[in-house]
Design a protein around this motif. Structure first.
Motif, PDB file in Angstrom:
ATOM      1  N   HIS A  65      -6.650   2.292 -14.559  1.00  0.00           N
ATOM      2  CA  HIS A  65      -7.496   1.170 -14.154  1.00  0.00           C
ATOM      3  C   HIS A  65      -7.888   0.280 -15.330  1.00  0.00           C
ATOM      4  O   HIS A  65      -8.743  -0.595 -15.175  1.00  0.00           O
ATOM      5  CB  HIS A  65      -8.773   1.679 -13.478  1.00  0.00           C
TER       6      HIS A  65
ATOM      7  N   ASP B 112       0.874  -1.173   0.000  1.00  0.00           N
ATOM      8  CA  ASP B 112       0.000   0.000   0.000  1.00  0.00           C
ATOM      9  C   ASP B 112       0.911   1.223   0.000  1.00  0.00           C
ATOM     10  O   ASP B 112       1.450   1.613   1.027  1.00  0.00           O
ATOM     11  CB  ASP B 112      -0.903  -0.003   1.227  1.00  0.00           C
TER      12      ASP B 112
ATOM     13  N   ASN C 238     -11.164  -4.228 -12.396  1.00  0.00           N
ATOM     14  CA  ASN C 238     -11.844  -4.025 -11.112  1.00  0.00           C
ATOM     15  C   ASN C 238     -12.992  -3.033 -11.293  1.00  0.00           C
ATOM     16  O   ASN C 238     -13.042  -1.989 -10.648  1.00  0.00           O
ATOM     17  CB  ASN C 238     -10.858  -3.532 -10.054  1.00  0.00           C
TER      18      ASN C 238
ATOM     19  N   LYS D  81     -23.655  -0.605 -11.340  1.00  0.00           N
ATOM     20  CA  LYS D  81     -23.300   0.053 -10.074  1.00  0.00           C
ATOM     21  C   LYS D  81     -23.169   1.551 -10.245  1.00  0.00           C
ATOM     22  O   LYS D  81     -23.628   2.319  -9.422  1.00  0.00           O
ATOM     23  CB  LYS D  81     -21.996  -0.526  -9.523  1.00  0.00           C
ATOM     24  N   TRP D  82     -22.522   1.970 -11.336  1.00  0.00           N
ATOM     25  CA  TRP D  82     -22.188   3.387 -11.492  1.00  0.00           C
ATOM     26  C   TRP D  82     -23.168   4.067 -12.456  1.00  0.00           C
ATOM     27  O   TRP D  82     -23.891   3.409 -13.197  1.00  0.00           O
ATOM     28  CB  TRP D  82     -20.764   3.547 -12.014  1.00  0.00           C
TER      29      TRP D  82
ATOM     30  N   ARG E 166     -11.811  -2.934 -17.764  1.00  0.00           N
ATOM     31  CA  ARG E 166     -11.456  -2.472 -16.432  1.00  0.00           C
ATOM     32  C   ARG E 166     -11.562  -3.679 -15.518  1.00  0.00           C
ATOM     33  O   ARG E 166     -12.671  -4.097 -15.159  1.00  0.00           O
ATOM     34  CB  ARG E 166     -12.418  -1.381 -15.946  1.00  0.00           C
TER      35      ARG E 166
ATOM     36  N   THR F 247     -16.039  -3.025 -10.495  1.00  0.00           N
ATOM     37  CA  THR F 247     -16.961  -2.767  -9.386  1.00  0.00           C
ATOM     38  C   THR F 247     -16.318  -1.942  -8.281  1.00  0.00           C
ATOM     39  O   THR F 247     -17.001  -1.526  -7.349  1.00  0.00           O
ATOM     40  CB  THR F 247     -17.459  -4.095  -8.793  1.00  0.00           C
ATOM     41  N   ASP F 248     -15.000  -1.723  -8.377  1.00  0.00           N
ATOM     42  CA  ASP F 248     -14.304  -0.951  -7.346  1.00  0.00           C
ATOM     43  C   ASP F 248     -14.018   0.476  -7.779  1.00  0.00           C
ATOM     44  O   ASP F 248     -13.813   1.352  -6.941  1.00  0.00           O
ATOM     45  CB  ASP F 248     -12.976  -1.633  -6.975  1.00  0.00           C
ATOM     46  N   ASP F 249     -13.926   0.729  -9.082  1.00  0.00           N
ATOM     47  CA  ASP F 249     -13.632   2.068  -9.579  1.00  0.00           C
ATOM     48  C   ASP F 249     -14.446   2.302 -10.834  1.00  0.00           C
ATOM     49  O   ASP F 249     -14.897   1.362 -11.482  1.00  0.00           O
ATOM     50  CB  ASP F 249     -12.139   2.229  -9.869  1.00  0.00           C
TER      51      ASP F 249
END
Length: 1493
Positions: free
Chosen positions: A492, A310, A506, A538-539, A504, A508-510
């Motif tokens: 991404h 991280d 991920n 989702k978005w 993309r 569902t995360d971005d």
């Protein structure tokens, strides 16, 4: 050729910061680290043809962006007013800035030559006008090609010492005298010689790097093998794709750069892609520094794996010594896990290195760690370096960009020099070993590879294809190269499937950073099309597609492509954006509604126009003059998770293919020839105006063949826009489509054409009949309109299959059907509607009616059939316990007490009520029906799995519902005690919901409007009804159709105006007084015999209409009575074209959809649609006792009168008869009708009494509001310039109420304002903002409930102009010390405090206010902002502030902030002018204030 000319000099007149020296051949910009412009210099004499004016960059600074600019101008320097920069020149100036060529400040070429911003000290740049009038620029003696043509003969050279460029000197051009531009072979040799010289110089600087950086002389041959040989599988060091938040990787991950280096100083950590091997050199070169921060680059090693790390803000924060180790060189010391282990190390300080310096490190097999600075070993930094370790670089502070230096290269060979080329070429290959492998292998850097490739291309172009063929170049390769995605993409995103698919991972995360470009530029007419493979629910938003001039290898990939401000065209949603600005608002099909499997594409035509495609359907042209070398680009944004390039050989045929060639030629459809703003879709069955909100005409379409006798040509209206006046026009014409030069509108055709426009029949452009029963301007989406030529030669129109009667006679056979997509009508589709052929008797009767001598007489339309009133329907997507009945006309909950949600089948239109009746109830359950609106995209194919158990649990999209007596938004209560509780509903009760055109949601109960439930409702919302608890069944009682707005009069109303007109000609006619009609809005009370109307409650539901039709030339006038400043806006006036005996009035006059004209504020509305802005005085600013009137002249034009002054025509073609209408709205609470001869009566005595009353009421108003805003200087120039300043800020109009008050000295003098006023409970002093302009903001709902206008105090808050939008978006003030810091020193993080432990002196959350604008508007709180007035072409200093309501008791008065002790305002002591508050919710914005100095 330039050797015979004397060395030129600079002109003595220069920019304000320029100092000349060296006989006027050197120019220096004074204070280069503090000022970045005002550095323009010109040549002393005009340039001669073929003369190169060249300067050398002597000095650069790193404080700014941008650099030297160069060009030519026709402006004479001796009488020139020098602009701030060269791009500010006008009237014949051509400037090269960066890579762009600008003419008179406007970009004409975006990608030209080398980038001037990347030049270094010692580089040379020149400009020349050729004998043919062409403009050429030179960089280090290399001609960059023709930049412009047709340059005037007498021009001066222009040099702008801008940004980083601080000093230049005129130099002699380095081109040899013998160079002749007519001798191409000699030119090619000289340029190649210069090119190779540059390459050799760049490579030679790196030749000694491996030897100088030899880590240990005792290395074994095996250990040296990694560096000295060329293994077959060499794995060079690269940066890892995971890195700090602000890092951008480029150059195949060999270069790393920190974004926004002038705003951020950390979050720049990068690591190697793999662990460093023993004795392997990890070396980087410093490419860019900025002179802003303290601290600089830090380099080291770490045991952290970048795949799992991280990334911290800075690597010295890695302090966990138990599980990992990090060793960093920072400054001149060594840090281990963030703690200093060696205070002084080596001979260099990393904070003092310059651009071009190299930093390297080596870990030996015995664990010793060594650093190297520019190849010099600094000794052992650590004796126990762990293994394995990754290299790590922290781009901290001044360090912005670094590049890895390869020491184990894949060799690249250089062709042997051609004859006649020696010197530098020999230097390149002199180090070759016996087998052609260099003895000291040095990699070619990307810039060097680029130079070599460009050299090869140049030699090929100079010496023909023979050399290319001898080198094995296949010139046809590019023509067959497949269009793929480029592997470099957004943060991404990733490219897979052999570069055919982008996704993309991920998703569902971005939702952003998914930009992907094509691997090459698109050819003309080449379609770049992708197929949507995957969506996530989702978005918001979805795929975006377009074109860009940016190369994928050089683009700093943004979070979304619409953030790019140059060279980019994108289709997003249903609009088109160019360089981040919307150029077409309503272009085509909405990309946000595409599903998996849908295709979207883009093509650039040879003429530079751009077309977008959705599922192979051309959406029309949307941009022009797009350059040739553009890349395709997609943005996998929001819901779009994966897309694949569609091979055009498998999918899309040519966009230009006429599909009508392959269909039945006898089928009625649209002709392929049409107006320039129209487009034909769906195999000729649909006609659309793509840019419907930008263009209102030039969209004529015709049938593909003549109509047969008795054949109906019918279209269905698919789409309308709420912007223009007028709508579809339909008719027939004998002129063939091939013979028409399509005009703006079909009524411009002057022969053999019959058209219906509104309700008027026109022949050859002239009106032959008014009042036809069918009014095309009143149609809505879904209406069917048809036309037919009957066998007797009559023309009939049909509405929804019903004959509207004879429109015209004697129509010749062989006519083509004509549809004009005009005004509001944006799209129609050919329908196969039922034809109702009139019988001979009806034809004969209608023919007699049509032949009546009085062409203005109104005919009675046919009765509307029973199928005309079509009920609303429910969507098949519903709760799991719902059963739909009667073809989706009703619904029942079959089990349980929940899972009973149903939706409307279509989005609600403006002011459309969706109403249901309770049909079944079960008292065993508690709870009741819930109703509201949702932004969920509902269709019959939507999955019911996503439908929750109850309406207040819908969280995936914004939803408003009324439950009981509460209003909820996404399950959260936003309003209590809204209306009578829905818990009390019984069988037979009717409940409805409506989204008004003002964006508010209203609920109706048994036909009664319960008022505003919520505001800020977007477009395209669906009705949602929850059959919860006791309510188990409903049936729909509402219909989507609006009332027919055609003017159909009863005989009584039809004859009355005629008799009145005859009576009016007689001098003995009795004067009949006007009063208000007994039918009016529900909040109105009539007094004084119906001559006075007073609103008793709320701010709306107060429309009143005159009891008599308005005669021509008759003036209807009212006087404004009591006003209530707690509300915003004010009265509206106008006329209605229909009797109101049984009319149900809407909440306000502007919502009337029948024939009417209403003037509200400064706008004119026709049948509820705004058609004109900035008309007359602003009615919202009128004070008490002001007079407002209307009249209709002989030409049926409506005039507006205010205080006896006629402000001209507001609207034309007013229907007769018409009735005056007044909306007692907002601040206006009372109006009184004045006698028609009021003006003459006022002249004989009433005038004095009225003026006295005006003065008394004006004094009363001043005591309460402080200003009579109805009085100001007409066309005040200061107000105009403030309005232009406000427009430049691009603030949404929805934030403002429309009131603007000027407090300049002239307007203040006219009004006689009292500067010193009091406000609030208890009263508190404040002063008016003298010298400013005020723009009142739309008050939130809680402002009325808290009664802030009466109870709270008024103060001012100074603000930076750049922060106004952010504050308005949040409608909350930011603390004065929470803005971005401009400190140039990296300070340690401040000590954290809790809310209780924060010291009183620490003002981190304090808001500083003042009761005087002199304090809040000072430089300390409201810094100056430079504004260029586009009208006057002048620069002004401007300031911004807010007028704020402040809750009494929430603030304290503190001493004056700042060192100045002079009295700021004569009305206040300095100890009283600073108010400080920390309490959230204690302030509320009232108005935006702007000042122009």
């Amino acid at each position: 050729m330039a050797a015979s000319l004397p060395l030129p000099t600079f002109h003595t007149r220069t920019g304000s910061l320029i100092a000349l020296s060296n006989n006027n051949r050197t120019a220096l910009r004074n204070q280069p680290t503090q000022e970045f412009n005002n550095g323009v210099v010109l040549s002393a004499e005009p340039l001669q043809d073929g003369q190169i004016f060249e300067v050398k960059i002597d000095r650069k600074v790193n404080s700014w962006s941008g650099s030297i600019e160069i060009g030519v101008t026709v402006c004479e320097p001796s009488n020139l007013k020098f602009p701030f920069s060269a791009t500010g020149f006008r009237d014949g100036t051509w400037v090269m800035s960066g890579t762009s060529i600008l003419c008179d400040g406007h970009s004409m070429v975006e990608d030209y030559g080398l980038d001037l911003d990347q030049l270094s000290e010692g580089d040379r740049v020149g400009v020349m006008r050729s004998t043919e009038g062409n403009l050429h620029f030179f960089v280090n003696g290399v001609d960059q090609g023709q930049a412009a043509s047709h340059i005037p003969p007498s021009v001066y050279a222009v040099i702008d010492l801008y940004g980083k460029c601080a000093q230049v000197t005129v130099t002699e051009p380095v081109l040899p005298e013998s160079r002749d531009y007519d001798d191409e072979s000699m030119l090619s040799r000289h340029l190649a010689h210069d090119f190779l010289t540059e390459i050799s110089n760049q490579i030679a600087s790196d030749l000694a790097a491996p030897a100088a950086a030899d880590p240990d002389a005792s290395l074994s041959e095996e250990e040296r093998g990694a560096c000295g040989g060329l293994p077959a599988s060499w794995d060079g060091l690269r940066f890892h794709e995971k890195c700090g938040n602000l890092v951008k990787l480029s150059n195949s991950r060999r270069s790393a750069e920190r974004r926004r280096p002038l705003d951020e100083f950390n979050n720049g950590v990068v690591m190697t892609s793999r662990p460093i091997k023993d004795y392997e050199i990890f070396e980087i070169r410093l490419d860019r520094l900025v002179d802003k921060w303290s601290g600089s680059i830090e380099v080291g090693i770490t045991t952290h794996n970048p795949n799992t790390l991280d990334f911290p803000a800075t690597m010295t924060n890695m302090r966990n010594a138990s599980s990992s180790r990090t060793i960093m060189m920072s400054g001149c010391g060594i840090l281990t896990n963030g703690k200093g282990t060696r205070r002084e190390y080596g001979q260099f300080n990393l904070d003092e290195l310059s651009e071009g310096d190299r930093i390297g490190l080596v870990r030996k097999s015995n664990g010793h760690l060594h650093y190297f600075i520019n190849g010099l070993d600094q000794g052992m930094a650590s004796s126990n370096a762990p293994s394995p370790v990754w290299g790590v670089v922290d781009l901290y502070g001044m360090a912005v960009k670094v590049t890895i230096i390869d020491h184990c290269p894949v060799l690249e060979t250089v062709d042997p020099p051609e004859a006649g080329m020696s010197g530098s070429t020999t230097a390149v290959v002199a180090n070759s070993g016996p087998n052609g492998i260099p003895a000291n292998p040095v990699p070619l850097q990307p810039v060097e590879r680029s130079l070599v490739n460009r050299l090869r291309q140049f030699l090929d172009s100079c010496e023909g294809v023979d050399r290319a063929e001898s080198r094995g170049v296949v010139t046809e390769t590019e023509e067959v190269e497949k269009l793929l995605f480029h592997p470099l993409c957004g943060l991404h995103a990733a490219v897979i499937n052999s570069q055919r698919t982008g996704h993309r991972p991920n998703a569902t995360d971005d939702f952003n950073n998914g930009v992907i470009l094509t691997n090459r530029t698109l050819r003309p007419n080449e379609v770049f099309e992708v197929r949507l493979d995957k969506l996530v629910d989702k978005w918001a938003g979805s795929i975006e597609i377009g074109l860009t001039t940016h190369q994928p290898t050089e683009l700093d990939f943004p979070s979304t492509m619409t953030n790019i401000r140059t060279g980019t065209w994108m289709m997003t949603g249903n609009g088109v954006m160019h360089n981040g600005q919307t150029i077409v608002e309503d272009y085509g099909q909405n990309l946000d509604r595409l599903k998996v499997g849908d295709r979207v594409g883009v093509v650039r035509k040879p003429d530079g126009t751009v077309h977008f495609f959705v599922n192979g359907i051309d959406q029309g042209a949307c941009a022009t003059c797009v350059p040739a070398n553009v890349y395709g680009v997609i943005d996998l944004y929001g819901m779009a998770a994966e897309a694949t390039i569609v091979d055009q050989t498998e999918a899309l045929t040519s966009p230009d293919t006429d599909s009508s060639l392959f269909s039945d030629p006898d089928q009625l459809k649209f002709h392929h020839l049409h107006g320039r703003n129209a487009t034909i879709l769906h195999n000729g069955l649909t006609a659309a105006r793509p840019n419907a909100t930008g263009e209102f005409n030039d969209a004529i379409v015709m049938s593909n063949r003549p109509l047969r006798d008795g054949e109906l040509f019918e279209v269905v209206i698919d789409k309308m826009v709420d912007r223009w006046s007028g709508s579809l026009e339909a008719g027939v014409s004998l002129v063939k489509p091939e013979d028409i030069d399509f005009p703006n509108t079909m009524t411009d055709i002057e022969h053999d054409t019959w058209m219906l426009s509104g309700s008027a029949i026109m022949q050859d452009g002239a009106t032959i009949r008014n009042g036809y029963p069918l009014d095309l301007d009143s149609l809505t989406v879904g209406s069917r309109v048809g036309m037919m030529r009957c066998t007797d030669g009559t023309l009939h129109y049909y509405l929804d299959g019903v004959d509207q009667g004879v429109a015209s006679t004697d129509i010749a056979s062989g006519v083509y059907a004509v549809i004009d997509l005009y005004g509001q009508c944006a799209q129609v589709t050919v329908s196969s509607g039922t034809v109702i052929v009139p019988n001979m008797e009806s034809l004969h009767m209608s023919h007699q009616v049509a032949s009546h001598s009085h062409t203005d007489q109104l005919s009675t339309p046919s009765a509307v059939g029973p199928n005309a009133d079509v009920s609303h329907l429910l969507s098949k997507c519903c709760g799991k316990n719902i059963t739909l009945r009667n073809s989706c006309w009703g619904a029942s909950r079959v089990q349980g007490f929940n899972h009973g949600i149903v939706f409307s089948s279509e989005p609600l239109k403006y002011d459309e009520v969706f109403e249901v009746k309770i049909s079944e109830m079960n008292e065993r359950w508690a709870g009741s029906l819930q109703i509201g609106l949702t932004t969920m995209a509902i269709s019959d194919s939507s999955s019911p799995v996503n439908v929750p158990a109850s309406a207040d649990l819908i969280m995936s999209r914004v939803t408003w519902v009324v439950s009981g007596s509460e209003v909820k938004k996404c399950g959260t209560v936003i309003k209590h005690n809204y209306a009578p509780s829905l818990q009390r509903l019984q069988v037979g009760d009717r409940v409805g919901v409506c989204r008004y055109s003002d964006g508010t949601m209203h609920v109706t109960l048994n036909g009664e409007d319960l008022g505003e439930a919520a505001s800020g409702i977007p477009k395209n919302v669906f009705a949602v009804i929850d059959l919860h608890g006791s309510v188990e069944g409903i049936v729909i009682t509402s219909s989507p159709g609006l009332e027919n707005s055609s003017i159909i009069l009863s005989p009584a109303y039809e004859l009355e105006p005629l008799s009145q007109d005859r009576d009016q000609d007689s001098d003995t006619a009795a004067q009949l007084s006007m009063c208000f009609h007994s039918n009016h809005g529900k909040n109105i009370l009539l007094r004084e015999g119906g001559k006075q109307a007073e609103r008793l409650a709320s701010y709306n539901q107060a429309v009143v209409v005159g009891s008599k039709p308005l005669k021509r030339r008759e003036t209807f006038q009212v006087r404004l009575g009591r006003r209530n400043p707690a509300w915003s806006s004010s009265l509206a006036v106008g006329v209605v074209g229909f009797p109101v005996d049984k009319f149900s009035f809407p909440v306000q006059a502007t919502a009337i959809r029948k024939p009417c004209v209403v003037i509200h504020g400064e706008s004119v509305f026709v049948s509820g649609y705004k058609v004109k802005d900035h008309f007359g005085p602003n009615l919202d600013t009128l004070g008490e006792n002001s007079r407002v009137g209307i009249s209709v002249d002989e030409d049926l034009c409506l005039h507006l009168m205010v205080n006896g002054i006629d402000y001209g025509v507001a609207a034309r073609d007013i229907p007769l008869p018409c009735w005056p209408v007044v909306d007692v709205y907002g601040q206006c609470e009372q109006v009184t009708i004045l006698p028609e001869d009021y003006e003459s009566l006022a002249a004989t005595g009433i005038k004095e009494e009225c003026e006295k009353a005006d003065l008394e009421n004006k004094g009363k108003e001043k005591s309460s509001t402080g200003i009579d805003s109805s009085v100001s200087v007409r066309n005040c120039e200061y107000l105009n310039i403030c309005n232009r300043l406000k427009s430049s800020l691009s603030l949404p109009d929805g934030y403002f109420e429309g009131q603007s008050v000027c407090f300049c000295s002239a307007c203040h003098k006219v009004r006689g304002d009292d500067i010193h006023l009091r406000r609030g409970d208890p009263p508190k002093d404040y002063v008016l903002p003298f010298g400013w302009c005020r723009y009142v903001l739309r008050a939130p709902n809680k402002a009325h409930s808290l009664n802030v206008a009466e109870k709270w105090h008024l103060a001012y808050y100074g603000v930076n102009m750049a922060d106004t939008r952010r504050i308005l978006d949040t409608f909350d003030l930011l603390p004065s010390d929470e803005g971005g810091s401009s400190s140039s020193i990296l300070l340690p993080c401040p000590q954290p405090y809790t809310e209780k432990s924060r010291p009183e002196s620490l003002g981190g959350k304090q808001i500083f206010l003042s009761p005087t604008i002199r304090q809040a508007g000072g430089t300390q709180f409201s810094p100056k902002h430079r504004f260029f007035d586009p009208k006057t072409k002048k620069m002004h200093d401007t300031r911004a502030a807010f007028q704020v309501w402040v809750k009494p008791g929430s603030y304290k008065v503190s001493p004056q902030t700042g060192p100045d002790k002079a009295q700021v305002d004569p009305f206040f002591k300095n100890s009283e002018i600073d108010w400080v508050t920390k309490e959230r919710g204690s302030t509320m914005l009232h108005a935006l204030l702007l000042r122009v100095d």
